[in-house]
Enzyme design. Structure first.
Site, mmCIF file in Angstrom:
data_model
loop_
_atom_site.group_PDB
_atom_site.id
_atom_site.type_symbol
_atom_site.label_atom_id
_atom_site.label_comp_id
_atom_site.label_asym_id
_atom_site.label_seq_id
_atom_site.Cartn_x
_atom_site.Cartn_y
_atom_site.Cartn_z
ATOM 1 N N GLU A 435 0.836 -1.203 0.000
ATOM 2 C CA GLU A 435 0.000 0.000 0.000
ATOM 3 C C GLU A 435 0.872 1.254 0.000
ATOM 4 O O GLU A 435 1.622 1.490 0.948
ATOM 5 C CB GLU A 435 -0.894 -0.010 1.251
ATOM 6 C CG GLU A 435 -1.618 1.288 1.519
ATOM 7 C CD GLU A 435 -2.225 1.348 2.915
ATOM 8 O OE1 GLU A 435 -2.778 2.411 3.256
ATOM 9 O OE2 GLU A 435 -2.166 0.350 3.648
ATOM 10 N N ASP A 513 -4.444 -0.913 10.022
ATOM 11 C CA ASP A 513 -5.544 -0.042 10.446
ATOM 12 C C ASP A 513 -6.750 -0.302 9.558
ATOM 13 O O ASP A 513 -6.755 -1.218 8.724
ATOM 14 C CB ASP A 513 -5.124 1.435 10.406
ATOM 15 C CG ASP A 513 -4.629 1.882 9.022
ATOM 16 O OD1 ASP A 513 -4.889 1.159 8.029
ATOM 17 O OD2 ASP A 513 -3.983 2.940 8.938
#
Length: 661
Positions: A435, A513
């Site tokens: 990411e 997260d």
């Protein structure tokens, strides 16, 4: 290990009733059969042998489905517990997180290094039984207590007889409750294998298994006075090893000997190499069999690989252009490894896999130097092992070259943002889909360039659940993923050639997260919908980077400052409890929360997330079947199913712990 003459109710520490076990038994035991519930009782008896008090442990399987464990140890304490105000034996069988195995800082504690460390143990056996009887012989008396109906006291503790001053021990018989197991029958073959292994790990203890059939008992006994050498030697000699077996045992003798490990921690091992056929691979932690291996096996692998590579270099046995990799050393290795750790962390209550990161360093540190010394003292043996390793390396290289030649007929166009690895062996290679550019940059610096490739994504990938194959590659990120892995989109029913797959492991790496979880779901939806064979064949994984870092200050000369990592709040709480047990002043450490992968230094990212020996990754599979998985994805990802998602959130939203950070 030093013997503690006491062992009374004061030694039983309470860290809650049995209802959590009854509500979610799968969290505490293996629901396939009652073996694990029986093993919890067996472990307690074996721990008495480990502590030096028991000489005999006997298990009997009865025709009525019940099982009994007897030992001649000290006997479970029966005096009144100072806090609970009930007999200690009742506390042990009815109170979660109670037992005599939590006093890790007491050097004279009999259970300082022991098997059952969760404090749940025999509570599981009691909670999942129709009836459980405990008989204790100690203090010249026989005491008996009976539980029934999933852990309730049926008959309070009472004295039922007298014995001589030297007659001590514990007898536990339990009747498993069939409602909690797929099969109520105990698998005798699995139990026999476990008891045989425990006899090997405890040379001074005799283990006996009796199986009642038609009113008669068939008995097997295991006793290995030579311990691991007798056990391993008889098993591996039939496989015709290329060289003598290497046996070793090494423990931290004093705190000054090691900066990181406590006195008594260490390993015992046996290892040999065979040219063909099945290999013997067994590992244990505090006598608990770790069938799926774990970080202690990674440490053995690291120590052995380093020693053999150094031996090959020292004796100039290497070949030009041939690189020896760990798999060349490990693929034909037979081993038994038994590690002792003060406070091991396992993956799940069933404890099939060790996940303590410290175990890699501990085992490698214990094994590497003794093995390298042994190789150089037994040069002929060492050369025969090295020659086998070199043959394995040559075979691997030839296989990789064949694959590469087969692929070379076409022109491979790779995405520009892909940072590829040097190896051309897809069986070794790994691709991290990362990411963001920031995290991608850290991953590129942290990775092992030999076999790890990195493909960073810009922002969140597209939801491709309802995309048709014709429009799938209109999105540049999706096109880059397809080009990198070397496999075109397909359906599960298609005849797909995975020979062009460039990486055996495709690992999704996102922040720990909510946004990172969303990215994981989007990528898993892509693979499930458009590349399902990758999931079916076990090529897709999800990395688990830590959410917290704990900075622990130095504790004197022999305990330098260190960094610990936790995946989530629960593991953070466990680590903080461990620090208190180690004597670290509460509040002396600091806890930092990672806001993203980009915050980690390359060293931290390697240690926690990329290093195959210490990372945690989750394999992606179809546990509940294709139809169930398809329905769930359709409800969660399809545009027209917003009302179903809302209904699901209204029903189950209270079970989710919101993350507002």
């Amino acid at each position: 290990m030093a013997k503690k003459p006491g062992y009374t109710a004061e030694d039983i520490e309470i860290l809650e009733d049995l209802s959590p076990i009854l509500h979610r038994p799968g969290m505490y035991t293996d629901p396939v059969n009652p073996n694990h519930a029986l093993v919890e009782i067996l472990d307690n008896a074996a721990d008495e042998g480990l502590a030096g008090f028991a000489r005999n442990v006997a298990v009997t399987l009865y025709e009525d489905g019940s099982a009994e464990v007897m030992d001649d140890g000290r006997g479970i304490p029966v005096d009144i517990h100072p806090k609970k105000k009930v007999p200690a034996v009742q506390v042990i069988f009815t109170t979660l997180h109670s037992g005599g195995k939590f006093r890790k800082t007491d050097r004279d504690a009999a259970y300082r290094i022991a098997g059952g460390l969760h404090g749940v143990g025999v509570c599981v056996s009691n909670a999942l039984s129709r009836r459980l009887e405990v008989e204790v012989r100690r203090d010249e008396a026989i005491h008996r207590i009976v539980f029934a109906d999933n852990g309730k006291v049926k008959e309070p503790l009472k004295q039922i007889g007298k014995v001589g001053p030297r007659e001590t021990g514990t007898r536990v018989r339990f009747w498993p409750d069939a409602r909690y197991f797929d099969s109520p029958q105990i698998a005798a073959a699995d139990l026999a294998a476990l008891m045989r292994a425990k006899a090997m790990l405890l040379p001074g203890v005799k283990f006996t298994l009796g199986i009642e059939k038609k009113g008669r008992s068939e008995t097997q006994t295991w006793h290995f006075p030579q311990g691991i050498q007798g056990y391993f030697g008889s098993a591996v000699n039939a496989l015709e090893p290329v060289a003598d077996s290497f046996f070793g045992e090494r423990y931290v003798a004093a705190q000054s000997e090691s900066d990181s490990f406590a006195e008594g921690e260490g390993a015992m091992w046996a290892i040999a190499w065979t040219p063909e056929g099945e290999t013997l691979t067994e590992s244990y932690v505090n006598m608990i069999p770790t069938r799926h291996g774990g970080t202690h096996v990674s440490g053995l692998r690291e120590g052995v690989y380093t020693a053999i590579r150094n031996f090959i270099d020292l004796h100039a046995m290497g070949q030009r252009g041939l690189k020896i990799v760990p798999e060349d050393v490990w693929s034909r290795a037979n081993y038994v490894l038994a590690v002792k750790m003060l406070d091991p962390q396992f993956k799940g209550q069933v404890k099939n896999e060790l996940i303590s990161r410290d175990a890699v360093k501990l085992t490698a540190q214990m094994v590497r130097d003794p093995f390298e010394l042994w190789l150089n003292q037994h040069v002929d043996e060492g050369k025969r092992i090295a020659e086998l390793v070199i043959r394995q390396a040559n075979a691997r290289t030839r296989a990789a070259q064949k694959v590469e030649r087969r692929k070379s007929s076409g022109v491979a166009v790779l995405p520009g943002k892909l940072t590829d690895c040097a190896s051309e062996d897809p069986e070794r290679n790994e691709l991290f889909i990362v990411e963001g550019d920031s995290a991608g940059g850290s991953a590129k610096q942290a990775r092992d360039k030999e076999f790890q490739a990195v493909l960073p994504l810009k922002g969140k990938p597209k939801n491709t659940w309802q995309d048709s194959p014709d429009t799938l590659y209109a999105n540049k990120e999706i096109e880059a993923i397809a080009l990198a892995i070397g496999v075109d989109h397909h359906k599960l029913t298609d005849a797909v050639d995975l020979g062009n797959l460039r990486y055996r492991k495709i690992i999704v790496l996102a922040d720990a997260d909510v946004d990172g979880s969303h990215i994981q779901v989007l990528l898993l939806a892509l693979f499930f919908k458009h590349f399902p064979r990758l999931i079916q064949n076990g090529h897709v994984f999800v990395a688990q980077p830590p959410l917290f870092r704990i900075d622990v200050p130095a504790q004197g000369k022999n305990k330098p400052a260190r960094k610990l990592y936790a995946l989530e709040d629960q593991e953070l709480a466990v680590l903080e409890e461990k620090l208190v047990d180690e004597g670290v002043r509460e509040g002396a450490w600091t806890v930092s929360r990672f806001k993203g992968l980009g915050e980690m230094s390359p060293e931290q990212l390697w240690e926690t997330t990329l290093n195959p020996d210490t990372r945690r990754v989750l394999p992606v599979g179809l546990e509940d079947g294709l139809d169930v998985s398809n329905d769930i994805f359709n409800m969660m990802m399809a545009r027209e199913n917003a009302w179903q998602r809302r209904e699901w959130m209204e029903t189950y939203g209270n079970l989710v712990e919101a993350d507002f950070t």
